[in-house]
Design an enzyme around this catalytic site. Structure first.
Site, short mmCIF file in Angstrom:
data_model
loop_
_atom_site.label_atom_id
_atom_site.label_comp_id
_atom_site.label_asym_id
_atom_site.label_seq_id
_atom_site.Cartn_x
_atom_site.Cartn_y
_atom_site.Cartn_z
N ARG A 264 0.85 -1.21 0.00
CA ARG A 264 0.00 0.00 0.00
C ARG A 264 0.88 1.25 0.00
O ARG A 264 2.10 1.15 0.15
CB ARG A 264 -0.98 -0.01 1.18
N ILE B 236 3.11 4.38 -0.90
CA ILE B 236 4.20 4.57 -1.87
C ILE B 236 4.71 3.22 -2.37
O ILE B 236 5.00 3.04 -3.55
CB ILE B 236 5.34 5.38 -1.22
N ALA C 66 9.44 -0.06 3.54
CA ALA C 66 8.63 -0.17 4.78
C ALA C 66 9.11 0.87 5.79
O ALA C 66 10.31 1.01 6.03
CB ALA C 66 8.76 -1.57 5.36
N ILE D 191 7.65 3.51 9.36
CA ILE D 191 6.58 3.96 10.27
C ILE D 191 6.98 5.30 10.90
O ILE D 191 8.15 5.67 10.91
CB ILE D 191 6.33 2.94 11.41
N THR D 192 5.97 6.00 11.41
CA THR D 192 6.24 7.17 12.25
C THR D 192 5.72 6.87 13.65
O THR D 192 4.74 6.12 13.83
CB THR D 192 5.50 8.42 11.72
N TYR E 260 12.13 9.45 14.01
CA TYR E 260 11.96 9.20 12.57
C TYR E 260 13.11 9.83 11.78
O TYR E 260 13.71 9.20 10.90
CB TYR E 260 10.61 9.77 12.14
N ILE F 191 3.98 13.26 0.63
CA ILE F 191 3.31 12.49 -0.43
C ILE F 191 1.89 12.13 0.03
O ILE F 191 1.67 11.81 1.22
CB ILE F 191 4.11 11.20 -0.76
P1 NDP Z 1 2.18 3.48 4.54
O1 NDP Z 1 1.95 3.61 6.01
O2 NDP Z 1 1.10 3.88 3.60
O3 NDP Z 1 2.61 1.95 4.20
C1 NDP Z 1 3.64 1.37 4.91
C2 NDP Z 1 3.93 -0.01 4.37
O4 NDP Z 1 5.02 -0.55 5.12
C3 NDP Z 1 2.78 -0.98 4.54
O5 NDP Z 1 2.80 -1.93 3.49
C4 NDP Z 1 3.11 -1.66 5.87
O6 NDP Z 1 2.53 -2.94 6.01
C5 NDP Z 1 4.62 -1.76 5.76
N1 NDP Z 1 5.29 -1.88 7.05
C6 NDP Z 1 5.25 -1.02 8.10
N2 NDP Z 1 5.99 -1.49 9.12
C7 NDP Z 1 6.50 -2.68 8.71
C8 NDP Z 1 7.31 -3.68 9.31
N3 NDP Z 1 7.76 -3.55 10.57
N4 NDP Z 1 7.63 -4.78 8.60
C9 NDP Z 1 7.18 -4.92 7.32
N5 NDP Z 1 6.42 -4.02 6.69
C10 NDP Z 1 6.07 -2.92 7.38
O7 NDP Z 1 3.54 4.29 4.27
P2 NDP Z 1 3.89 5.32 3.11
O8 NDP Z 1 3.58 4.73 1.79
O9 NDP Z 1 3.37 6.65 3.45
O10 NDP Z 1 5.50 5.42 3.29
C11 NDP Z 1 6.38 4.52 2.65
C12 NDP Z 1 7.80 4.96 2.94
O11 NDP Z 1 8.00 6.30 2.48
C13 NDP Z 1 8.16 4.96 4.42
O12 NDP Z 1 9.48 4.53 4.59
C14 NDP Z 1 8.01 6.42 4.81
O13 NDP Z 1 8.82 6.73 5.91
C15 NDP Z 1 8.50 7.10 3.55
N6 NDP Z 1 8.02 8.45 3.37
C16 NDP Z 1 6.68 8.73 3.28
C17 NDP Z 1 6.25 10.02 3.08
C18 NDP Z 1 4.81 10.35 2.92
O14 NDP Z 1 4.51 11.53 2.72
N7 NDP Z 1 3.91 9.39 2.95
C19 NDP Z 1 7.20 11.13 3.00
C20 NDP Z 1 8.57 10.73 3.10
C21 NDP Z 1 8.95 9.44 3.28
P3 NDP Z 1 0.99 -3.11 6.54
O15 NDP Z 1 0.14 -2.66 5.38
O16 NDP Z 1 0.84 -4.54 6.83
O17 NDP Z 1 0.85 -2.21 7.73
#
Ligand code: NDP
Length: 241
Positions: free
Chosen positions: A12, A14, A83, A85-86, A147, A180
């Site tokens: 899901r 990005i 992958a 989290i915040t 983070y 994003i």
């Molecule tokens: P989302 O919260 O939409 O999705 C996160 C994804 O990572 C999910 O598939 C989730 O799985 C998975 N995930 C989270 N923790 C773990 C774990 N411990 N082990 C395996 N999988 C894990 O995140 P975004 O799409 O918003 O962000 C993606 C990346 O981009 C991140 O690294 C984020 O820090 C970075 N980023 C995002 C920004 C933004 O504006 N959104 C800006 C800058 C950077 P599940 O669906 O099962 O929870």
């Protein structure tokens, strides 16, 4: 030859955009997730991309997961460490748990995944590793000491591994998105978005996940072999380092 790409958190946000873009570009793609079964099942149904569940913070789970994907699809040529989290809190209120959860997923997770594909890439003399950092790892951010530390750490990790991988045909790069339009953003109140965040972005809008996916797609391509150790910022001009 069809290259195999593994996208962590690829079910899901990005990550889903990256998985889909790589599949559309002809790669054989495996996407991982942590526990949101519903989203992962819907993603697989929609795209045909197989999803695998494990926690990137768990080294042994990463080892087993990579092994399974290699049995299913073949050796991993491309790893996208997406992958993340915040666990936001101003530092005086930040709990050790919030600190450690962030470090375990965003920084240790990158080690755990990369370490489990590195040996194979070295042997085969080809690899592409892209880690999704953040603008907040470049400039810091109020209430994100945890983070920002992980995302800055990912950049140092990448620059070091780029030096180690160069002779083995492995490139290691960062994409650093700004804000994003994903679920991660939906936790931000509308007033904060309109009055505080959007005015900071010169292009006047949030980025789209597909725009990050296109940056990743370039860096993982065979043609990008001379680009390594770099940080590709995609933030609408919000921060220029
Ligand atoms: P989302 O919260 O939409 O999705 C996160 C994804 O990572 C999910 O598939 C989730 O799985 C998975 N995930 C989270 N923790 C773990 C774990 N411990 N082990 C395996 N999988 C894990 O995140 P975004 O799409 O918003 O962000 C993606 C990346 O981009 C991140 O690294 C984020 O820090 C970075 N980023 C995002 C920004 C933004 O504006 N959104 C800006 C800058 C950077 P599940 O669906 O099962 O929870």
């Amino acid at each position: 030859m069809t290259r195999v790409a593994l996208v962590t958190g690829g079910s899901r946000g990005i990550g889903a955009a990256i998985s889909t873009a790589l599949k559309d570009a002809g790669y054989s793609v495996a996407a991982t997730y942590a526990g949101n079964e519903e989203k992962a099942a819907a993603f697989t149904a929609e795209t045909g991309i197989k999803t695998y569940k494990w926690n990137v913070a768990d080294y042994e789970a990463c080892a087993a997961g990579v092994k399974q994907i290699e049995a299913d699809l073949g050796p991993v040529d491309i790893l996208v460490n997406n992958a993340g989290i915040t666990r936001d809190a101003p530092f005086h209120k930040m709990t050790p748990q919030q600190w450690h959860e962030c470090i375990d997923t965003n920084l240790n997770g990158v080690f755990n995944m990369t370490h489990n594909v590195w040996g194979g890439m070295r042997e085969r003399k080809f690899g592409r590793i892209v880690t999704i950092s953040s603008i907040n790892g470049q400039k810091g951010q109020f209430a994100q000491a945890n983070y920002a530390a992980t995302k800055a750490g990912d950049i140092g990790f990448t620059k070091s591994l780029a030096q180690e991988g160069a002779r083995a045909g492995i490139t290691v790069n960062i994409v650093a998105p700004g804000y994003i339009n994903t679920e991660m953003m939906s936790t931000i109140p509308e007033k904060v978005m309109n009055d505080v965040i959007l005015p900071q972005i010169p292009v006047g809008r949030l980025g789209e996940a597909a725009e990050i996916a296109r940056a990743v797609q370039f860096l993982v391509s065979d043609d990008a072999g001379f680009v390594t150790g770099s940080t590709l910022s995609a933030n609408g001009g919000q921060y220029m380092s």
